[in-house]
Design a protein around this motif. Structure first.
Motif, PDB file in Angstrom:
ATOM      1  N   ALA A  69       1.061   9.725  -4.489  1.00  0.00           N
ATOM      2  CA  ALA A  69       0.907  10.908  -3.633  1.00  0.00           C
ATOM      3  C   ALA A  69       2.224  11.460  -3.107  1.00  0.00           C
ATOM      4  CB  ALA A  69      -0.011  10.582  -2.452  1.00  0.00           C
ATOM      5  N   GLY A  70       3.311  10.725  -3.270  1.00  0.00           N
ATOM      6  CA  GLY A  70       4.597  11.196  -2.755  1.00  0.00           C
ATOM      7  C   GLY A  70       4.552  11.332  -1.246  1.00  0.00           C
ATOM      8  N   GLY A  71       5.017  12.487  -0.761  1.00  0.00           N
ATOM      9  CA  GLY A  71       5.037  12.704   0.684  1.00  0.00           C
ATOM     10  C   GLY A  71       3.775  13.315   1.250  1.00  0.00           C
ATOM     11  N   ILE A 117       0.837  -1.203   0.000  1.00  0.00           N
ATOM     12  CA  ILE A 117       0.000   0.000   0.000  1.00  0.00           C
ATOM     13  C   ILE A 117       0.871   1.251   0.000  1.00  0.00           C
ATOM     14  CG2 ILE A 117      -1.600   1.377   1.388  1.00  0.00           C
ATOM     15  CD1 ILE A 117      -2.896  -1.270   2.260  1.00  0.00           C
ATOM     16  N   TYR A 118       1.884   1.265   0.868  1.00  0.00           N
ATOM     17  CA  TYR A 118       2.733   2.453   0.943  1.00  0.00           C
ATOM     18  C   TYR A 118       3.576   2.628  -0.323  1.00  0.00           C
ATOM     19  CZ  TYR A 118       1.511   3.927   5.626  1.00  0.00           C
ATOM     20  OH  TYR A 118       0.825   4.416   6.707  1.00  0.00           O
ATOM     21  N   ASP A 119       3.912   1.542  -0.993  1.00  0.00           N
ATOM     22  CA  ASP A 119       4.601   1.658  -2.283  1.00  0.00           C
ATOM     23  C   ASP A 119       3.692   2.356  -3.297  1.00  0.00           C
ATOM     24  OD1 ASP A 119       6.927   0.475  -1.421  1.00  0.00           O
ATOM     25  OD2 ASP A 119       6.407  -1.537  -2.147  1.00  0.00           O
ATOM     26  N   GLN A 120       2.418   1.973  -3.318  1.00  0.00           N
ATOM     27  CA  GLN A 120       1.464   2.607  -4.231  1.00  0.00           C
ATOM     28  C   GLN A 120       1.262   4.082  -3.875  1.00  0.00           C
ATOM     29  OE1 GLN A 120      -2.197   0.429  -5.322  1.00  0.00           O
ATOM     30  NE2 GLN A 120      -1.416  -1.299  -4.116  1.00  0.00           N
ATOM     31  N   LEU A 121       1.178   4.369  -2.574  1.00  0.00           N
ATOM     32  CA  LEU A 121       0.995   5.759  -2.146  1.00  0.00           C
ATOM     33  C   LEU A 121       2.195   6.612  -2.531  1.00  0.00           C
ATOM     34  CD1 LEU A 121      -0.599   5.407   1.419  1.00  0.00           C
ATOM     35  CD2 LEU A 121      -1.718   5.547  -0.793  1.00  0.00           C
ATOM     36  N   ASP A 122       3.381   6.043  -2.402  1.00  0.00           N
ATOM     37  CA  ASP A 122       4.585   6.798  -2.736  1.00  0.00           C
ATOM     38  C   ASP A 122       4.608   7.169  -4.216  1.00  0.00           C
ATOM     39  OD1 ASP A 122       7.251   7.835  -1.951  1.00  0.00           O
ATOM     40  OD2 ASP A 122       7.981   6.293  -3.324  1.00  0.00           O
ATOM     41  N   LYS A 123       4.130   6.280  -5.060  1.00  0.00           N
ATOM     42  CA  LYS A 123       4.101   6.553  -6.502  1.00  0.00           C
ATOM     43  C   LYS A 123       3.071   7.613  -6.857  1.00  0.00           C
ATOM     44  CE  LYS A 123       5.546   1.865  -7.815  1.00  0.00           C
ATOM     45  NZ  LYS A 123       5.129   0.596  -8.478  1.00  0.00           N
TER      46      LYS A 123
END
Length: 427
Positions: free
Chosen positions: A317-319, A309-315
Protein backbone atom coordinates in the motif's frame (compact mmCIF):
# COMPACT_ATOMS: atom_id res chain seq x y z
CA UNK A 1 -10.67 21.45 26.72
CA UNK A 2 -9.69 25.03 26.03
CA UNK A 3 -12.31 27.71 25.59
CA UNK A 4 -12.31 30.16 22.71
CA UNK A 5 -13.50 33.68 22.17
CA UNK A 6 -15.17 34.28 18.80
CA UNK A 7 -15.01 37.81 17.43
CA UNK A 8 -15.13 39.69 14.13
CA UNK A 9 -16.26 36.65 12.13
CA UNK A 10 -18.17 38.22 9.27
CA UNK A 11 -20.02 40.34 11.82
CA UNK A 12 -22.14 37.35 12.88
CA UNK A 13 -23.17 37.24 16.51
CA UNK A 14 -22.66 33.53 17.06
CA UNK A 15 -24.17 33.75 20.52
CA UNK A 16 -27.49 34.57 18.87
CA UNK A 17 -28.63 31.45 17.04
CA UNK A 18 -31.37 33.19 15.03
CA UNK A 19 -32.78 29.84 13.98
CA UNK A 20 -29.53 28.33 12.69
CA UNK A 21 -29.60 24.57 13.15
CA UNK A 22 -27.56 23.26 16.06
CA UNK A 23 -25.70 20.91 13.72
CA UNK A 24 -24.36 23.99 11.89
CA UNK A 25 -23.10 25.52 15.12
CA UNK A 26 -21.62 22.33 16.54
CA UNK A 27 -18.23 23.03 14.96
CA UNK A 28 -18.09 26.30 16.84
CA UNK A 29 -19.52 24.99 20.09
CA UNK A 30 -17.12 22.07 20.39
CA UNK A 31 -14.21 24.49 20.82
CA UNK A 32 -15.79 25.68 24.05
CA UNK A 33 -17.27 24.06 27.13
CA UNK A 34 -19.73 26.90 27.26
CA UNK A 35 -22.38 28.21 24.90
CA UNK A 36 -20.87 30.40 22.18
CA UNK A 37 -20.52 33.96 23.36
CA UNK A 38 -20.68 32.92 27.03
CA UNK A 39 -17.19 31.52 27.51
CA UNK A 40 -15.78 32.83 30.80
CA UNK A 41 -12.17 31.70 30.35
CA UNK A 42 -11.15 32.12 26.71
CA UNK A 43 -7.69 30.86 25.77
CA UNK A 44 -7.55 31.76 22.08
CA UNK A 45 -8.92 34.63 20.05
CA UNK A 46 -9.49 35.30 16.36
CA UNK A 47 -8.18 38.74 15.39
CA UNK A 48 -8.28 40.72 12.18
CA UNK A 49 -4.68 41.39 11.14
CA UNK A 50 -5.39 43.30 7.93
CA UNK A 51 -4.63 42.73 4.28
CA UNK A 52 -3.15 40.70 2.76
CA UNK A 53 -3.13 38.26 5.70
CA UNK A 54 -6.71 38.79 6.84
CA UNK A 55 -7.21 37.16 10.24
CA UNK A 56 -5.16 35.09 12.65
CA UNK A 57 -5.54 33.06 15.84
CA UNK A 58 -3.80 34.31 18.97
CA UNK A 59 -3.13 32.79 22.38
CA UNK A 60 -4.66 34.53 25.39
CA UNK A 61 -2.67 32.40 27.86
CA UNK A 62 0.63 30.58 27.95
CA UNK A 63 0.81 27.09 26.48
CA UNK A 64 3.58 24.55 27.06
CA UNK A 65 4.77 22.28 24.25
CA UNK A 66 2.50 19.23 24.14
CA UNK A 67 -0.43 21.06 25.71
CA UNK A 68 -3.85 21.08 24.03
CA UNK A 69 -4.73 24.57 22.75
CA UNK A 70 -8.30 23.84 21.62
CA UNK A 71 -10.55 21.13 20.23
CA UNK A 72 -13.23 21.46 17.57
CA UNK A 73 -15.39 19.57 15.13
CA UNK A 74 -15.85 20.66 11.52
CA UNK A 75 -18.83 22.50 10.12
CA UNK A 76 -18.73 19.90 7.36
CA UNK A 77 -16.36 17.12 6.28
CA UNK A 78 -16.08 14.42 3.63
CA UNK A 79 -13.96 11.38 2.76
CA UNK A 80 -11.91 11.67 -0.43
CA UNK A 81 -13.56 9.92 -3.38
CA UNK A 82 -10.63 7.80 -4.54
CA UNK A 83 -9.89 6.85 -0.93
CA UNK A 84 -13.45 5.52 -0.61
CA UNK A 85 -13.32 3.87 -4.05
CA UNK A 86 -10.22 1.89 -3.03
CA UNK A 87 -12.08 0.33 -0.11
CA UNK A 88 -11.04 2.52 2.81
CA UNK A 89 -14.15 2.19 4.97
CA UNK A 90 -15.08 5.19 7.09
CA UNK A 91 -18.22 6.58 8.69
CA UNK A 92 -19.89 8.81 6.12
CA UNK A 93 -20.33 11.49 8.78
CA UNK A 94 -17.40 11.50 11.24
CA UNK A 95 -14.86 9.37 9.29
CA UNK A 96 -14.39 6.90 12.15
CA UNK A 97 -13.07 3.60 10.70
CA UNK A 98 -15.67 0.92 9.98
CA UNK A 99 -13.14 -1.91 9.61
CA UNK A 100 -11.56 -3.74 12.51
CA UNK A 101 -7.79 -3.44 12.81
CA UNK A 102 -7.41 -7.02 11.58
CA UNK A 103 -9.69 -6.48 8.58
CA UNK A 104 -7.77 -3.31 7.76
CA UNK A 105 -4.37 -5.01 7.98
CA UNK A 106 -5.50 -7.99 5.88
CA UNK A 107 -6.91 -5.76 3.14
CA UNK A 108 -3.95 -3.38 2.94
CA UNK A 109 -1.35 -6.17 3.07
CA UNK A 110 -3.42 -8.29 0.66
CA UNK A 111 -2.91 -11.13 3.12
CA UNK A 112 -6.16 -12.72 4.35
CA UNK A 113 -4.24 -14.90 6.80
CA UNK A 114 -2.99 -12.08 9.02
CA UNK A 115 -4.17 -12.44 12.59
CA UNK A 116 -3.85 -9.73 15.23
CA UNK A 117 -3.67 -10.57 18.93
CA UNK A 118 -5.32 -8.50 21.65
CA UNK A 119 -8.61 -7.83 19.82
CA UNK A 120 -9.71 -5.80 22.85
CA UNK A 121 -7.29 -3.10 21.63
CA UNK A 122 -9.39 -2.53 18.51
CA UNK A 123 -11.75 0.44 18.86
CA UNK A 124 -14.13 -0.51 16.04
CA UNK A 125 -17.49 -1.62 17.38
CA UNK A 126 -19.02 -3.66 14.57
CA UNK A 127 -22.32 -4.10 16.38
CA UNK A 128 -22.97 -0.34 16.32
CA UNK A 129 -22.43 0.10 12.56
CA UNK A 130 -25.53 1.14 10.65
CA UNK A 131 -26.48 2.13 7.10
CA UNK A 132 -28.80 4.68 5.59
CA UNK A 133 -32.04 2.75 4.92
CA UNK A 134 -32.32 4.38 1.49
CA UNK A 135 -28.76 4.24 0.06
CA UNK A 136 -25.36 2.64 0.64
CA UNK A 137 -23.99 5.30 3.04
CA UNK A 138 -22.60 3.66 6.19
CA UNK A 139 -22.15 5.10 9.66
CA UNK A 140 -20.43 4.17 12.90
CA UNK A 141 -23.54 4.86 14.99
CA UNK A 142 -27.17 5.89 14.92
CA UNK A 143 -26.12 9.31 16.19
CA UNK A 144 -23.88 9.90 13.18
CA UNK A 145 -26.57 8.71 10.79
CA UNK A 146 -29.09 11.09 12.35
CA UNK A 147 -26.62 14.00 12.33
CA UNK A 148 -25.79 13.45 8.65
CA UNK A 149 -29.46 13.20 7.69
CA UNK A 150 -30.40 16.32 9.60
CA UNK A 151 -27.52 18.38 8.25
CA UNK A 152 -27.16 17.40 4.57
CA UNK A 153 -27.89 13.76 3.72
CA UNK A 154 -31.63 14.19 3.30
CA UNK A 155 -30.76 16.35 0.28
CA UNK A 156 -27.84 14.25 -1.01
CA UNK A 157 -29.24 10.74 -0.47
CA UNK A 158 -29.32 8.92 -3.83
CA UNK A 159 -32.38 6.94 -2.74
CA UNK A 160 -30.85 3.78 -4.19
CA UNK A 161 -28.45 1.04 -3.12
CA UNK A 162 -27.25 0.81 -6.73
CA UNK A 163 -26.25 4.33 -7.77
CA UNK A 164 -27.70 5.44 -11.11
CA UNK A 165 -24.73 6.41 -13.35
CA UNK A 166 -26.89 9.11 -14.95
CA UNK A 167 -27.69 10.80 -11.63
CA UNK A 168 -26.09 14.29 -11.55
CA UNK A 169 -24.42 13.63 -8.17
CA UNK A 170 -22.95 10.34 -9.39
CA UNK A 171 -21.76 12.02 -12.57
CA UNK A 172 -20.31 14.87 -10.48
CA UNK A 173 -18.24 12.45 -8.41
CA UNK A 174 -16.98 10.54 -11.43
CA UNK A 175 -16.05 13.77 -13.23
CA UNK A 176 -14.10 14.94 -10.18
CA UNK A 177 -12.24 11.63 -9.89
CA UNK A 178 -11.05 11.99 -13.48
CA UNK A 179 -9.84 15.50 -12.68
CA UNK A 180 -8.22 14.89 -9.27
CA UNK A 181 -6.18 11.71 -8.87
CA UNK A 182 -4.39 10.54 -5.69
CA UNK A 183 -2.74 11.85 -3.64
CA UNK A 184 -5.97 13.74 -2.99
CA UNK A 185 -6.17 17.16 -1.35
CA UNK A 186 -9.82 18.13 -1.91
CA UNK A 187 -13.23 16.62 -2.69
CA UNK A 188 -16.10 17.93 -4.79
CA UNK A 189 -18.58 16.37 -2.35
CA UNK A 190 -17.39 18.77 0.34
CA UNK A 191 -18.83 21.51 -1.86
CA UNK A 192 -22.03 19.51 -2.27
CA UNK A 193 -22.33 19.07 1.50
CA UNK A 194 -21.84 22.81 2.02
CA UNK A 195 -24.67 23.56 -0.39
CA UNK A 196 -26.91 20.84 1.05
CA UNK A 197 -26.22 22.10 4.57
CA UNK A 198 -27.46 25.55 3.58
CA UNK A 199 -30.52 24.11 1.83
CA UNK A 200 -31.49 22.13 4.95
CA UNK A 201 -30.71 24.90 7.45
CA UNK A 202 -33.56 26.66 9.23
CA UNK A 203 -31.73 29.96 8.73
CA UNK A 204 -30.27 29.67 5.24
CA UNK A 205 -28.84 33.18 5.25
CA UNK A 206 -27.08 32.57 8.55
CA UNK A 207 -25.74 29.20 7.39
CA UNK A 208 -24.40 30.78 4.21
CA UNK A 209 -22.65 33.47 6.26
CA UNK A 210 -20.95 30.81 8.41
CA UNK A 211 -19.29 29.33 5.35
CA UNK A 212 -18.50 32.67 3.75
CA UNK A 213 -16.35 33.63 6.75
CA UNK A 214 -13.73 31.26 5.30
CA UNK A 215 -11.26 32.79 2.86
CA UNK A 216 -12.68 32.19 -0.63
CA UNK A 217 -10.75 34.44 -3.00
CA UNK A 218 -9.82 32.87 -6.32
CA UNK A 219 -6.79 35.06 -7.03
CA UNK A 220 -4.28 37.20 -5.18
CA UNK A 221 -4.29 40.23 -7.44
CA UNK A 222 -1.47 41.93 -5.56
CA UNK A 223 0.90 39.06 -6.33
CA UNK A 224 -0.85 37.87 -9.51
CA UNK A 225 -1.41 34.35 -8.13
CA UNK A 226 -4.33 32.11 -9.08
CA UNK A 227 -5.33 28.91 -7.25
CA UNK A 228 -3.98 25.83 -9.03
CA UNK A 229 -7.46 24.24 -9.22
CA UNK A 230 -8.68 27.30 -11.13
CA UNK A 231 -6.08 27.51 -13.88
CA UNK A 232 -7.07 28.10 -17.49
CA UNK A 233 -6.40 24.43 -18.26
CA UNK A 234 -9.26 23.47 -15.91
CA UNK A 235 -11.82 25.94 -17.27
CA UNK A 236 -13.86 23.38 -19.23
CA UNK A 237 -13.72 20.80 -16.42
CA UNK A 238 -14.84 23.34 -13.83
CA UNK A 239 -17.71 24.43 -16.03
CA UNK A 240 -18.77 20.78 -16.40
CA UNK A 241 -18.63 20.34 -12.62
CA UNK A 242 -20.63 23.53 -12.08
CA UNK A 243 -23.29 22.38 -14.54
CA UNK A 244 -23.64 19.02 -12.76
CA UNK A 245 -23.76 20.69 -9.34
CA UNK A 246 -26.49 23.04 -10.58
CA UNK A 247 -28.53 20.13 -11.96
CA UNK A 248 -28.21 18.24 -8.68
CA UNK A 249 -28.60 21.03 -6.14
CA UNK A 250 -29.74 24.15 -7.97
CA UNK A 251 -32.02 26.30 -5.79
CA UNK A 252 -32.61 30.05 -5.38
CA UNK A 253 -30.99 30.05 -1.92
CA UNK A 254 -27.60 28.94 -3.35
CA UNK A 255 -27.76 30.62 -6.75
CA UNK A 256 -24.78 32.84 -5.83
CA UNK A 257 -22.56 29.72 -5.59
CA UNK A 258 -23.69 28.26 -8.91
CA UNK A 259 -22.70 31.14 -11.17
CA UNK A 260 -19.32 30.63 -12.90
CA UNK A 261 -17.54 33.05 -10.54
CA UNK A 262 -19.49 31.89 -7.48
CA UNK A 263 -18.58 28.27 -8.15
CA UNK A 264 -14.92 29.22 -8.57
CA UNK A 265 -15.03 30.95 -5.18
CA UNK A 266 -16.55 27.83 -3.59
CA UNK A 267 -13.81 25.64 -5.10
CA UNK A 268 -11.24 28.12 -3.79
CA UNK A 269 -12.87 28.07 -0.35
CA UNK A 270 -12.53 24.29 -0.10
CA UNK A 271 -9.09 24.18 -1.72
CA UNK A 272 -7.69 26.90 0.54
CA UNK A 273 -9.32 25.99 3.85
CA UNK A 274 -9.81 22.23 3.77
CA UNK A 275 -7.96 20.55 6.65
CA UNK A 276 -6.86 17.01 5.94
CA UNK A 277 -8.33 14.28 8.16
CA UNK A 278 -6.77 10.86 8.64
CA UNK A 279 -8.15 7.90 10.61
CA UNK A 280 -6.95 4.31 10.91
CA UNK A 281 -8.16 1.27 12.89
CA UNK A 282 -4.70 -0.30 12.69
CA UNK A 283 -2.76 2.67 14.04
CA UNK A 284 -5.29 2.98 16.84
CA UNK A 285 -4.84 -0.73 17.67
CA UNK A 286 -1.06 -0.24 17.75
CA UNK A 287 -1.43 2.76 20.06
CA UNK A 288 -3.69 0.81 22.41
CA UNK A 289 -1.27 -2.13 22.36
CA UNK A 290 1.50 0.21 23.48
CA UNK A 291 -0.44 0.76 26.70
CA UNK A 292 -0.77 -2.96 27.48
CA UNK A 293 0.86 -4.23 30.65
CA UNK A 294 2.55 -7.38 29.36
CA UNK A 295 5.83 -9.16 30.01
CA UNK A 296 9.05 -8.13 28.27
CA UNK A 297 8.96 -11.35 26.24
CA UNK A 298 5.38 -10.72 25.09
CA UNK A 299 6.26 -7.07 24.29
CA UNK A 300 9.18 -8.13 22.11
CA UNK A 301 7.03 -10.65 20.26
CA UNK A 302 4.28 -8.05 19.73
CA UNK A 303 6.72 -5.42 18.48
CA UNK A 304 8.16 -7.89 15.97
CA UNK A 305 4.65 -8.70 14.72
CA UNK A 306 3.81 -5.00 14.31
CA UNK A 307 7.08 -4.33 12.46
CA UNK A 308 6.36 -7.26 10.14
CA UNK A 309 2.83 -6.00 9.43
CA UNK A 310 4.06 -2.53 8.54
CA UNK A 311 6.74 -4.02 6.28
CA UNK A 312 3.99 -5.87 4.38
CA UNK A 313 1.84 -2.73 4.23
CA UNK A 314 4.74 -0.70 2.88
CA UNK A 315 5.22 -3.18 0.03
CA UNK A 316 1.55 -3.36 -0.91
CA UNK A 317 0.00 0.00 0.00
CA UNK A 318 2.97 2.36 0.26
CA UNK A 319 2.00 5.52 2.10
CA UNK A 320 -1.75 5.07 1.62
CA UNK A 321 -2.69 3.54 4.96
CA UNK A 322 -5.43 5.80 6.29
CA UNK A 323 -9.02 6.74 5.67
CA UNK A 324 -8.47 10.22 4.25
CA UNK A 325 -10.69 13.24 3.76
CA UNK A 326 -10.97 16.92 4.60
CA UNK A 327 -13.13 19.26 6.62
CA UNK A 328 -13.79 22.92 7.30
CA UNK A 329 -12.80 23.95 10.82
CA UNK A 330 -13.53 27.55 11.92
CA UNK A 331 -10.71 27.91 14.45
CA UNK A 332 -8.14 25.86 12.56
CA UNK A 333 -8.82 27.85 9.39
CA UNK A 334 -8.01 31.04 11.32
CA UNK A 335 -4.47 29.75 11.93
CA UNK A 336 -1.93 31.21 9.54
CA UNK A 337 0.98 29.25 8.08
CA UNK A 338 4.57 29.13 9.21
CA UNK A 339 7.34 26.87 7.91
CA UNK A 340 8.42 26.74 11.57
CA UNK A 341 5.02 26.17 13.24
CA UNK A 342 4.28 26.32 16.96
CA UNK A 343 1.13 24.17 16.78
CA UNK A 344 -0.12 21.07 14.98
CA UNK A 345 -3.60 19.62 14.34
CA UNK A 346 -4.06 16.01 15.44
CA UNK A 347 -6.93 13.49 15.43
CA UNK A 348 -6.48 11.38 18.58
CA UNK A 349 -10.16 10.33 18.72
CA UNK A 350 -9.82 8.55 15.36
CA UNK A 351 -12.62 10.59 13.80
CA UNK A 352 -13.08 14.15 12.52
CA UNK A 353 -12.63 15.68 16.00
CA UNK A 354 -9.57 17.94 15.72
CA UNK A 355 -7.22 18.64 18.63
CA UNK A 356 -4.79 21.52 18.17
CA UNK A 357 -1.62 20.84 20.15
CA UNK A 358 1.32 23.13 20.88
CA UNK A 359 4.61 21.82 19.47
CA UNK A 360 6.54 24.68 21.09
CA UNK A 361 5.97 26.86 24.11
CA UNK A 362 3.53 29.64 23.16
CA UNK A 363 3.30 32.88 25.12
CA UNK A 364 0.09 34.82 25.73
CA UNK A 365 -0.39 37.28 22.86
CA UNK A 366 1.61 35.15 20.42
CA UNK A 367 0.06 34.09 17.13
CA UNK A 368 -0.74 30.38 16.79
CA UNK A 369 0.67 29.12 13.48
CA UNK A 370 0.49 25.73 11.83
CA UNK A 371 2.12 24.32 8.72
CA UNK A 372 -0.07 24.07 5.64
CA UNK A 373 2.56 21.72 4.22
CA UNK A 374 2.99 18.07 5.11
CA UNK A 375 6.19 16.89 6.75
CA UNK A 376 7.80 15.94 3.44
CA UNK A 377 7.14 19.28 1.73
CA UNK A 378 8.05 21.20 4.89
CA UNK A 379 11.59 19.81 4.65
CA UNK A 380 12.05 20.99 1.06
CA UNK A 381 13.92 24.10 -0.05
CA UNK A 382 12.52 27.59 0.54
CA UNK A 383 11.92 27.97 -3.20
CA UNK A 384 9.91 24.71 -3.35
CA UNK A 385 7.86 25.58 -0.26
CA UNK A 386 6.98 29.02 -1.60
CA UNK A 387 5.89 27.59 -4.97
CA UNK A 388 3.58 25.04 -3.31
CA UNK A 389 2.06 27.66 -1.02
CA UNK A 390 1.49 30.11 -3.88
CA UNK A 391 -0.28 27.45 -5.97
CA UNK A 392 -2.49 26.13 -3.17
CA UNK A 393 -2.98 29.05 -0.78
CA UNK A 394 -2.37 32.18 -2.88
CA UNK A 395 0.36 33.82 -0.81
CA UNK A 396 4.12 34.14 -0.69
CA UNK A 397 5.39 32.92 2.66
CA UNK A 398 7.39 35.44 4.66
CA UNK A 399 7.68 33.51 7.92
CA UNK A 400 10.80 33.68 10.06
CA UNK A 401 12.26 30.53 8.50
CA UNK A 402 11.70 31.77 4.94
CA UNK A 403 13.17 35.17 5.78
CA UNK A 404 16.24 33.50 7.30
CA UNK A 405 16.65 31.45 4.09
CA UNK A 406 16.03 34.42 1.76
CA UNK A 407 19.61 34.25 0.54
CA UNK A 408 19.28 30.62 -0.58
CA UNK A 409 19.35 30.01 -4.35
CA UNK A 410 15.98 29.97 -6.11
CA UNK A 411 16.03 26.29 -7.04
CA UNK A 412 13.62 23.49 -6.26
CA UNK A 413 14.50 20.68 -3.92
CA UNK A 414 14.75 18.29 -6.88
CA UNK A 415 17.35 20.56 -8.45
CA UNK A 416 19.17 20.66 -5.11
CA UNK A 417 19.35 16.86 -5.11
CA UNK A 418 20.59 16.74 -8.70
CA UNK A 419 23.35 19.22 -7.90
CA UNK A 420 24.41 17.17 -4.88
CA UNK A 421 24.51 14.01 -7.01
CA UNK A 422 26.58 15.79 -9.65
CA UNK A 423 29.01 17.01 -6.98
CA UNK A 424 29.36 13.46 -5.61
CA UNK A 425 30.07 12.12 -9.10
CA UNK A 426 32.78 14.77 -9.64
CA UNK A 427 34.58 13.78 -6.43
Amino acid sequence: MSCARFIVICGIDLGYRSGIDLCILRGWKMASKEVIGECEDPSVEVRVIGEPIGKGLFALKNFKAGEVIFEERPLVSCQFLWNAAYGYLACDYCMRPLETAEENACRLAQNPHLSLPYPECCDTKKDSLIECPQCDASYCSRECRASAWNQYHETLCLQSFTPDPSHPLVMLQEAWKQMHYPPETACIMLLARIIATVLQAADKEGATALFMQFCHRTVNEEEEIAHKLLGAEFHDQLEALRDLMEKALGAPEVRHWLTPEGFRSLVALVGTNGQGIGTSPLSRWVRNCDALEISAEEREKLDQLIDNIYDQLDKEAGGFLNNEGSGLYPLQSACNHSCDPNAMPTFPYNNFHLVMTAVKDIAAGEEICVSYLDECNLSRSRHSRINILRENYLFTCRCTKCNEQSGDPDVTSDEDMEEEEEEEEDQ
